[in-house]
Design an enzyme around this catalytic site. Structure first.
Site, mmCIF file in Angstrom:
data_model
loop_
_atom_site.group_PDB
_atom_site.id
_atom_site.type_symbol
_atom_site.label_atom_id
_atom_site.label_comp_id
_atom_site.label_asym_id
_atom_site.label_seq_id
_atom_site.Cartn_x
_atom_site.Cartn_y
_atom_site.Cartn_z
ATOM 1 N N CYS A 28 0.801 -1.228 0.000
ATOM 2 C CA CYS A 28 0.000 0.000 0.000
ATOM 3 C C CYS A 28 0.837 1.282 0.000
ATOM 4 C CB CYS A 28 -0.969 0.031 1.177
ATOM 5 S SG CYS A 28 -1.572 -1.548 1.725
ATOM 6 N N ARG A 51 6.007 -11.279 6.090
ATOM 7 C CA ARG A 51 5.360 -10.953 7.363
ATOM 8 C C ARG A 51 5.867 -11.910 8.428
ATOM 9 N NH1 ARG A 51 -0.909 -9.760 5.361
ATOM 10 N NH2 ARG A 51 -0.328 -8.099 3.895
ATOM 11 N N GLN A 56 1.087 -11.668 -3.493
ATOM 12 C CA GLN A 56 -0.364 -11.581 -3.617
ATOM 13 C C GLN A 56 -0.717 -10.721 -4.822
ATOM 14 O OE1 GLN A 56 -1.635 -10.103 0.206
ATOM 15 N NE2 GLN A 56 -1.445 -7.973 -0.394
ATOM 16 N N ASP A 58 -2.002 -8.059 -5.869
ATOM 17 C CA ASP A 58 -2.391 -6.779 -5.281
ATOM 18 C C ASP A 58 -2.839 -5.783 -6.344
ATOM 19 O OD1 ASP A 58 -2.739 -5.408 -2.953
ATOM 20 O OD2 ASP A 58 -0.644 -5.543 -2.335
ATOM 21 N N HIS A 65 -4.048 -1.357 -6.294
ATOM 22 C CA HIS A 65 -4.478 -0.132 -5.610
ATOM 23 C C HIS A 65 -5.075 0.776 -6.669
ATOM 24 C CE1 HIS A 65 -1.597 -1.928 -2.834
ATOM 25 N NE2 HIS A 65 -2.372 -1.394 -1.903
ATOM 26 N N LYS A 85 -13.609 -2.997 5.032
ATOM 27 C CA LYS A 85 -13.290 -3.898 3.926
ATOM 28 C C LYS A 85 -14.399 -4.923 3.721
ATOM 29 C CE LYS A 85 -10.603 -6.938 6.952
ATOM 30 N NZ LYS A 85 -9.425 -7.830 7.068
ATOM 31 N N HIS A 102 -8.046 -0.769 -2.089
ATOM 32 C CA HIS A 102 -7.028 -1.819 -2.024
ATOM 33 C C HIS A 102 -7.760 -3.136 -2.298
ATOM 34 C CE1 HIS A 102 -4.432 0.699 0.905
ATOM 35 N NE2 HIS A 102 -5.586 1.353 0.818
#
Length: 593
Positions: free
Chosen positions: A288, A317, A335, A337, A339, A420, A466
């Site tokens: 992000c 992580r 992932q 992803d 945005h 979300k 996101h």
């Protein structure tokens, strides 16, 4: 959880606690911690005079069945603190829970309450067993079928989940409404064991882990082929949908994470390195903040929006070692992803979410995964003003009301920067998994001062969506392996076709067929091993390759091949051109057999 099933499981937890007390009555005191119902069953944590062994479980289970046959009623009673301290004087864990109830803010399992209120202290009793509990329970043990449960596991558990507190012993059990449902669940567990992605990953040579990089998979050629095919299709679809793929640094200064808020909210889950006191860096756990940096690299007007930036970088992580689980819980992952920077007005946001939900449906239909939605709302550590959260949640509710109809709500489970929509999928065994997520964010664009020029020439902060659909690629592949039992559809299979010449004299023609398949970009292997054809066919099926092509005298003479599916015994005679066309069509259709 169904309320009747909740009561049954909750009641069985008390019956098990009584049975454990009776089982150990000659060996020493039993200290009771707590035993809530959980998905598929219940558990109870104990402080015991010795370590449990698997041989204890049948005896405890037999005692439970005997207690049920005695038919005791469950009696509810409210008490005051003084009586509670007297009743549980020999039970240190219950006394600690009791004090939490007296002070307010905790339930009888020691978990924080959503609301601190004047709820009374209560106990339940059956036979001579008393537990601190607010229920509910069944009216009587007679309501519980003796063959509806099974003790299945012994584990360790820290008191109240704190590794600095005593280690307790946990007995876990399965429990269902009746024996038939329990049997069905056991059959699903057996299927799950056969489909375990860790077992199949090893057998099919897809991936492995090494002690020098815990939770960070090594992809072998076969597994990497699956990963690449998933990403290639993702890229094709996103190019069609006008996404622009980017890539950003793996390691970023602490300053980036401070601006985004992740340093305060997520630091414990990050890999952090300090070169010296002034140079502290974090390995990125999400993309992000980097997307905000990319947006700010150029000036933008409303004509540039929506700006859809996609990203499939590696992320890291930090997880506790006990939480790692094959591909399903890892420390290094990718992932799918994206945005999406959109104009900050409701219609623009709404239209983009509907567009994303069409993509969600396209992706999950390919894998025959049914799905549902869950709305996660403002958490306690949320950034920004309440009005922003109310507006964001209203936008997501409007999207779900229009597109989803029924959906779940997880109060307080949103990201710290926005609410979300989580996507919950169900696999072939009926198991639920949380995969994709779609988040609406008004906070990070402001923290990074992302701006665009609107239709009136004014500078405004965009809204940012996101979103991931696969979620973690590693986790998705782990679930997919179990969903299809390692039988990947043709378009994903690492090896799509294996050529099986019956004898040496058939190899030349087999190599011509191999060349034609490779020219068509079909992943093909030639197995000219000296083993019998029967053994090679068993091997091809064991490796779950979609198709084998058998070539013998008749095939060479006719210039044709015999096609065999991994799931059928029959042979289909085809010309080489027809074989290529058939395979291409199936690959293009992405059919999941």
């Amino acid at each position: 959880m169904d309320s009747a099933l909740f009561r049954l499981r909750h009641s069985l937890a008390h019956v098990m606690a009584q049975a454990v007390r009776d089982h150990f009555h000659k060996e020493g005191p039993v200290h009771f911690a707590g035993g809530p119902p959980i998905q598929d069953g219940f558990y109870y944590d104990f402080g015991l005079p010795r370590a449990l062994v698997p041989e204890d479980l049948p005896a405890i289970e037999a005692r439970m069945k005997a207690i049920l046959q005695e038919g005791h009623a469950f009696h509810y009673r409210e008490i005051d603190a003084a009586e509670g301290r007297k009743l549980f004087a020999a039970q240190p864990y219950k006394l600690e829970l009791l004090e939490g109830l007296v002070q307010g803010g905790f339930d009888e399992h020691g978990e924080p309450r959503d609301q601190v209120d004047a709820e009374p202290i209560s106990i339940y009793q059956h036979a001579d067993f008393i537990d601190l509990c607010r229920g509910p329970h069944v009216k009587s043990c007679q309501e519980i079928p003796a063959d509806s449960f099974k003790l299945v596991k012994i584990a360790g558990a820290y008191w109240r989940g704190d590794e600095k507190r005593p280690m307790l012993q946990r007995i876990q059990a399965l429990a269902f409404a009746d024996a038939a449902e329990l049997q069905q669940h056991n059959e699903r567990l057996e299927q799950a064991a056969l489909r375990d992605h860790r077992k199949l990953g090893k057998e099919l040579k897809l991936f492995f882990f090494h002690a020098t990089a815990p939770g960070m998979p090594y992809w072998l050629p076969q597994g990497f082929a699956v990963l690449n095919q998933l990403i290639n299709w993702w890229r094709d679809v996103h190019e069609r949908e006008q996404y622009a793929e980017i890539s950003s640094p793996l390691i970023n200064s602490k300053k980036l994470w401070e601006i985004s808020g992740h340093w305060d909210h997520y630091r414990d889950d990050m890999f952090v390195m300090a070169l010296n006191e002034d140079e502290v860096y974090g390995v990125k756990p999400m993309n992000c903040p980097n997307a905000m940096i990319v947006f700010n690299h150029e000036r933008h007007s409303y004509r540039d929006l929506p700006l859809r930036l996609s990203d499939c970088d590696a992320l890291h992580r930090h997880e506790r070692s006990g939480a790692l689980h094959g591909l399903l819980r890892v420390q290094k992952f990718q992932q799918d992803d994206a945005h999406i920077f959109v104009e900050d007005h409701e219609d623009a946001i709404h239209q983009e979410f509907l567009r994303i939900l069409q993509l969600v449906d396209e992706f999950y239909r390919v894998f025959r995964l049914s799905y549902r939605f869950r709305l996660a709302t403002q958490p306690s550590d949320a950034l920004g003003e309440a009005a922003d959260w109310e507006r964001a949640e209203a936008c997501l509710r409007r999207v779900l009301d229009q597109h989803a109809g029924d959906y779940e709500v997880a109060a307080g489970d949103g990201a710290f920067y926005g609410p979300k929509i989580d996507i919950l999928i169900q696999d072939a065994l009926g198991r639920d998994w949380q995969m994709g997520t779609l988040q609406l964010d008004f906070q990070l664009p402001r923290r990074f001062d992302c701006q665009y020029v609107d239709r009136e020439g004014q500078r405004k902060h965009p809204a940012v969506i996101h979103r991931v659909i696969y979620g973690s690629m590693e986790r998705f592949i782990g679930i997919l392996i179990e969903h299809c039992a390692g039988k990947f559809p043709l378009w994903l299979a690492p090896v799509q076709v294996r050529l099986l010449p019956i004898a040496d004299r058939h190899e030349d023609f087999a190599r011509l067929v191999q060349a034609e398949l490779k020219k068509a970009r079909i992943r093909v292997e030639l197995d000219a091993d000296a083993q019998s054809l029967g053994n090679r066919i068993r091997k091809f099926r064991g490796e779950r390759i979609p198709y084998a092509v058998v070539i013998g005298d008749q095939e060479v003479a006719a210039g044709r091949v015999s096609l065999r599916s991994r799931d059928a015994d029959g042979l289909e005679s085809l010309s080489v051109d027809a074989l290529v066309q058939k395979l291409r069509e199936e690959i293009q259709s992405k059919v999941m057999k």
